[in-house]
Design an enzyme around this catalytic site. Structure first.
Site, short mmCIF file in Angstrom:
data_model
loop_
_atom_site.label_atom_id
_atom_site.label_comp_id
_atom_site.label_asym_id
_atom_site.label_seq_id
_atom_site.Cartn_x
_atom_site.Cartn_y
_atom_site.Cartn_z
N HIS A 1 0.82 -1.22 0.00
CA HIS A 1 0.00 0.00 0.00
C HIS A 1 0.86 1.27 0.00
O HIS A 1 0.39 2.33 0.39
CB HIS A 1 -0.93 0.05 1.21
CG HIS A 1 -1.67 -1.23 1.45
ND1 HIS A 1 -2.83 -1.55 0.78
CD2 HIS A 1 -1.39 -2.28 2.24
CE1 HIS A 1 -3.24 -2.74 1.19
NE2 HIS A 1 -2.39 -3.21 2.07
N GLN B 1 -10.28 -17.92 -46.95
CA GLN B 1 -9.41 -17.14 -47.82
C GLN B 1 -8.20 -16.67 -47.02
O GLN B 1 -7.18 -16.30 -47.58
CB GLN B 1 -10.19 -15.94 -48.39
CG GLN B 1 -9.47 -15.22 -49.49
CD GLN B 1 -10.33 -14.14 -50.13
OE1 GLN B 1 -10.21 -12.96 -49.83
NE2 GLN B 1 -11.22 -14.54 -51.03
N SER C 1 16.26 19.42 -16.27
CA SER C 1 15.23 20.37 -16.65
C SER C 1 15.90 21.64 -17.15
O SER C 1 16.85 22.14 -16.53
CB SER C 1 14.36 20.68 -15.43
OG SER C 1 13.63 21.86 -15.64
N LYS D 1 17.11 19.42 -11.23
CA LYS D 1 16.24 18.25 -11.38
C LYS D 1 16.83 17.13 -12.22
O LYS D 1 17.41 17.37 -13.27
CB LYS D 1 14.92 18.69 -12.02
CG LYS D 1 14.09 19.58 -11.11
CD LYS D 1 12.68 19.71 -11.66
CE LYS D 1 11.98 18.36 -11.58
NZ LYS D 1 10.74 18.32 -12.31
N SER E 1 -7.08 -3.31 -42.43
CA SER E 1 -6.60 -1.98 -42.05
C SER E 1 -6.13 -1.99 -40.60
O SER E 1 -5.14 -1.34 -40.25
CB SER E 1 -7.72 -0.94 -42.24
OG SER E 1 -8.90 -1.35 -41.58
N GLU F 1 -4.81 -4.53 -38.91
CA GLU F 1 -3.52 -5.20 -38.78
C GLU F 1 -2.39 -4.41 -39.42
O GLU F 1 -1.25 -4.46 -38.94
CB GLU F 1 -3.59 -6.60 -39.39
CG GLU F 1 -4.46 -7.54 -38.55
CD GLU F 1 -4.83 -8.81 -39.28
OE1 GLU F 1 -4.34 -9.03 -40.40
OE2 GLU F 1 -5.64 -9.59 -38.72
N ARG F 2 -2.73 -3.68 -40.47
CA ARG F 2 -1.66 -2.89 -41.09
C ARG F 2 -1.19 -1.80 -40.16
O ARG F 2 -0.06 -1.35 -40.25
CB ARG F 2 -2.16 -2.28 -42.41
CG ARG F 2 -1.92 -3.24 -43.55
CD ARG F 2 -2.20 -2.59 -44.87
NE ARG F 2 -3.47 -3.06 -45.42
CZ ARG F 2 -4.00 -2.62 -46.54
NH1 ARG F 2 -3.38 -1.70 -47.24
NH2 ARG F 2 -5.13 -3.12 -46.98
#
Lengths: 310, 310, 310, 310
Positions: free
Chosen positions: B19, B90, B140, B146, B185, B187-188
């Site tokens: 926690h 297919q 920074s 920082k 589309s 998957e591409r």
């Protein structure tokens, strides 16, 4: 059930469709066999995923076994049929749970896949198959003529519900230090919900497949909506093999296909009436291209691949 | 890299936290070993998933091999190192791809897990570890003091990006009939994006872990923020074993813990000054409870479980 | 485009379907009008979301304006057409971006909605509409007879891609303290990807709707696949209004519907030949139930609701 | 509650952090005010989303009002306090529901945002705030010294649960034709689950904020962990304004910051002992840079922006 229905309709002819458009003949049995193979893969995935989460840990508040001997963990896990977690914190690492819920999500997507196929089959215009509808059963209360695919539509929704647990389970992996309890509320909901929903969905799907009604004569009627047109590829190949250039062959096929498309005449008859086509191919050659057995000759091979010899 | 860092800091003491709150001592090496075990599981998962998608299909327009012999498929797949797909349409069935992207999502979540741990370590108040920061490097631009954990923050974001491909890949499973092209589309985009992003993330994470700076002295300082308090459980157990009721023991520990909490005094000293506690436990017994070795005595066992004998 | 097509086919009859099953007549124009109304809602949502993210902040490293005057922020925002963020940290709060990407996800889902409708219309068995296909265009390279709805299938996939950015954008909201940079990599990818993909999808969808081909005669043919059956509800209501109990009326309608279902006879003829039905309703009453105008009588009202008076 | 706590700690100094690293001073009140502004935006979003779904439809089996007059719909909707849906099918269009659940997801992400902030505050090393812990309450059963932020950890998990309903709600938009029932099972689960979970989460969060304990003295202690270092930007700016080149100024600041970093000395003292710095800035000028009021001078302005004049 999928296997039984596959063998039952092993050579029941049906038009194969890509993009929702008629392509070439296939069989209803191949559709069932395909789903069988997919579900067999899912069974393997589920077993792997279940083994992955079946680990136990009793390693103390931060996982050091400071106040408890590792042998206690081994003993209790053995009693419970669990594998001791090699290294734990206050809890078992949550990548295991993420992989488990991800697997449920894949299986649910396969359920959706089968459900969508059946919903398409039951469309009024297609009507190649239908969920079982008992004689006394009323369909739509308002419209007495309707028989709706309500079970597979329901399964489509259930698939979404199982899938929605995947991302929260993955978000649960990155706990702070030796555990925070943010994963707990998530698991208390998705744990029972996703497993019970998927179990119910699989049982319902099995019932649907087991009892669904197949309409072979409608399959033939659909296939012949544009008579013979699904053989266009074979004719195209035959023409090119007979020495016609691919370009010319495509034009010949397309112009005759267009007539079928517009006037619903018979593709074979149109070809037999086309002088250029007949110059390249004999009547016997043309007629032979419309032999349905050509398309089912490898069904046995595919069935052996899926179901093994028998 | 995780393995090397694990052995390097095998017994570097660090407070374990549940926690986000100090719990009991553990070691930095156990943290690294834990991530090592998680990534080893991910490697196994990735190999399984890769094998799953490494199939090929040349089975014609609807998967019947009508115009092409199955032996062509076998031959080509053999050449390409792919397994012939037992039954295809297919296209290859998309449950395989869904399982693959789901696995990438699990691995990305593990990357996030390690990244979040490092980000916590680098917080100004914690400062137990930090991403490497070369001497000439500016932090920074506006705030010269920082040093930011920008790489691990970046990895946290990349994990979200890889994970977002999981659901679309699952939605791709339910194609219409023998294929529709809606998956293409998707998957591409997710194909290259998810794999390249995860590959980059893993490479970056390896670099961060390899070169990260560990501050053992800060770990001790943090552990002693409330001196001795992390031993409260051990004292509680000792009191009960000495015959004190659990309820009384809890009260004794809590009242002394409270003093430490409020005045940052030393928990051991408070216990030694508490008459009731001293009535139950001898000075030697109390002092022995603050022995750190108690918490590391099973580290070897855990390391053997994770890394094997060596 | 949706509006023009809606008016064009305002009263083009088409069978309405629930569950993919024929229900009652409707018109093609109502389908377009429905999508028009949905997209009009989306335009409103998009404007709200865009206003929400069009804020600017120049408030310093942690948002206190310590080193920069609030008036600078006001001035620059005014120049850029942005609203000054009332309270910012190092960055603008990310709930604004989450709401923006969520809106894109809703719009993408509406794109999918229209795309799926058109894909259904173009199915070989349905063929009530089709994406435009120019004369010289080749369809499937292997199958010369095919015209595929590839644009709307593509849109279905693009919708998934836009939607996948929603959850990462929501995960970005909980930044640590006055900002961590985990959101940055996420936004650098989903920012351009989701907006460009949705913009492309909307443009493509507009083109598809604008040029799509509608087949009114096929709509009538489909509606009459089981002649007159879609009027079953009206007949049922008429019978009950004529004093027949609902139970009896349902049985009368169902037994005649069954004949139509099995033998594709005409529902009206079957009713006229059914003595019990004729005892309850006159020939005129029965024939009047098959009047198509009955179903389009409120189309004007609905159009006024959607498009306003004109 | 956020407003009350914001005013209560309007100028309670606290270090602002970017990347989890100390940046510049800010106040606890600004943190609360920021969450207040975010939740006010969410209230507006929720009202818009609720109005969007509060429509009703009684338009018949496919939405044509064939068997029911539009005035019935108007009458019933008026009775129920709903807006009549301008154009419906068998159901109300689901883009409305998608927008509603998306809004719940955004709000849940804001809940997570506040919860994560409080969890960070309660970390043992930070301890600037804590969930209320009543006197008699036991913390960890095993570890009597622990007070865990279990409510905000729980809220982090609940946010994931609400968010998971967003994608299914979006997948529900694309129903087939005049409706399919796939959305129904989804809505029957996410409808009650997401709304009840979010309502519970908001109530719990209000309680946590209302009663949470703030430790102003720990905030000062944390800010001074590296004494004066958070002022580095101001010193850098002052040096450049005094004519030192930015490069030189950066080097001066960094070398003194490094000493503070390594030896925890006082940044102001180091600067006063640095000849080059003192050549550019007088003692008064240097000391003035460490004035805290400089960082809170615009808090009133920001509060007016958020809460209005009062």
């Amino acid at each position: 059930a999928l296997k039984r229905r596959a063998f039952e309709h092993k050579i029941t002819l049906r038009v194969g469709r890509s993009h929702g458009i008629h392509a070439e003949p296939t069989t209803m049995g191949l559709t069932f066999a395909r789903f069988y193979a997919e579900m067999a893969r899912n069974l393997t995935r589920l077993r792997t995923a279940r083994d992955e989460v079946a680990t136990g840990a009793i390693s103390g508040a931060v996982g050091t076994f400071a106040n408890i001997d590792p042998r206690v963990e081994e003993h209790v896990c053995a009693k419970l049929g669990l594998t001791p977690e090699p290294i734990s914190t206050q809890v078992i690492p949550r990548d295991r749970h993420a992989a488990f819920f991800a697997t449920l999500g894949v299986i649910a997507s396969s359920v959706e896949n089968v459900a969508i196929e059946i919903r398409h089959m039951q469309r009024t215009e297609v009507l190649e198959g239908a969920e079982f509808f008992s004689m006394g059963q009323k369909g739509s209360s308002a419209m007495p003529h309707k028989k709706n695919p309500v079970l597979t539509e329901n399964l489509t929704g259930l698939a979404r519900l199982v899938r929605m647990s995947v991302i929260p389970a993955m978000e649960n992996v990155a706990l702070w230090h030796e555990r925070d309890i943010s994963h707990s509320s998530v698991e208390r909901m998705i744990g029972p919900d996703a497993t019970i929903t998927l179990d119910f969905a699989l049982a319902r799907l099995t019932g649907v497949v087991d009892k669904m009604i197949i309409f072979p004569e409608n399959m033939l009627e659909n296939m012949n909506k544009f008579p013979g047109l699904v053989m266009s590829q074979r004719v195209l190949l035959a023409l090119t093999q007979a020495g016609v250039s691919r370009e010319d062959a495509y034009a010949m096929v397309q112009r005759n296909a267009l007539k079928v498309w517009e006037h619903r005449t018979d593709f074979k008859e149109e070809l037999l009436a086309d002088e250029e086509v007949c110059a390249a191919l004999s009547r016997e050659q043309i007629e032979e291209k419309f032999d349905m057995d050509y398309h089912t000759k490898h069904v046995d091979t595919i069935f052996r691949r899926v179901f093994g010899e028998s």
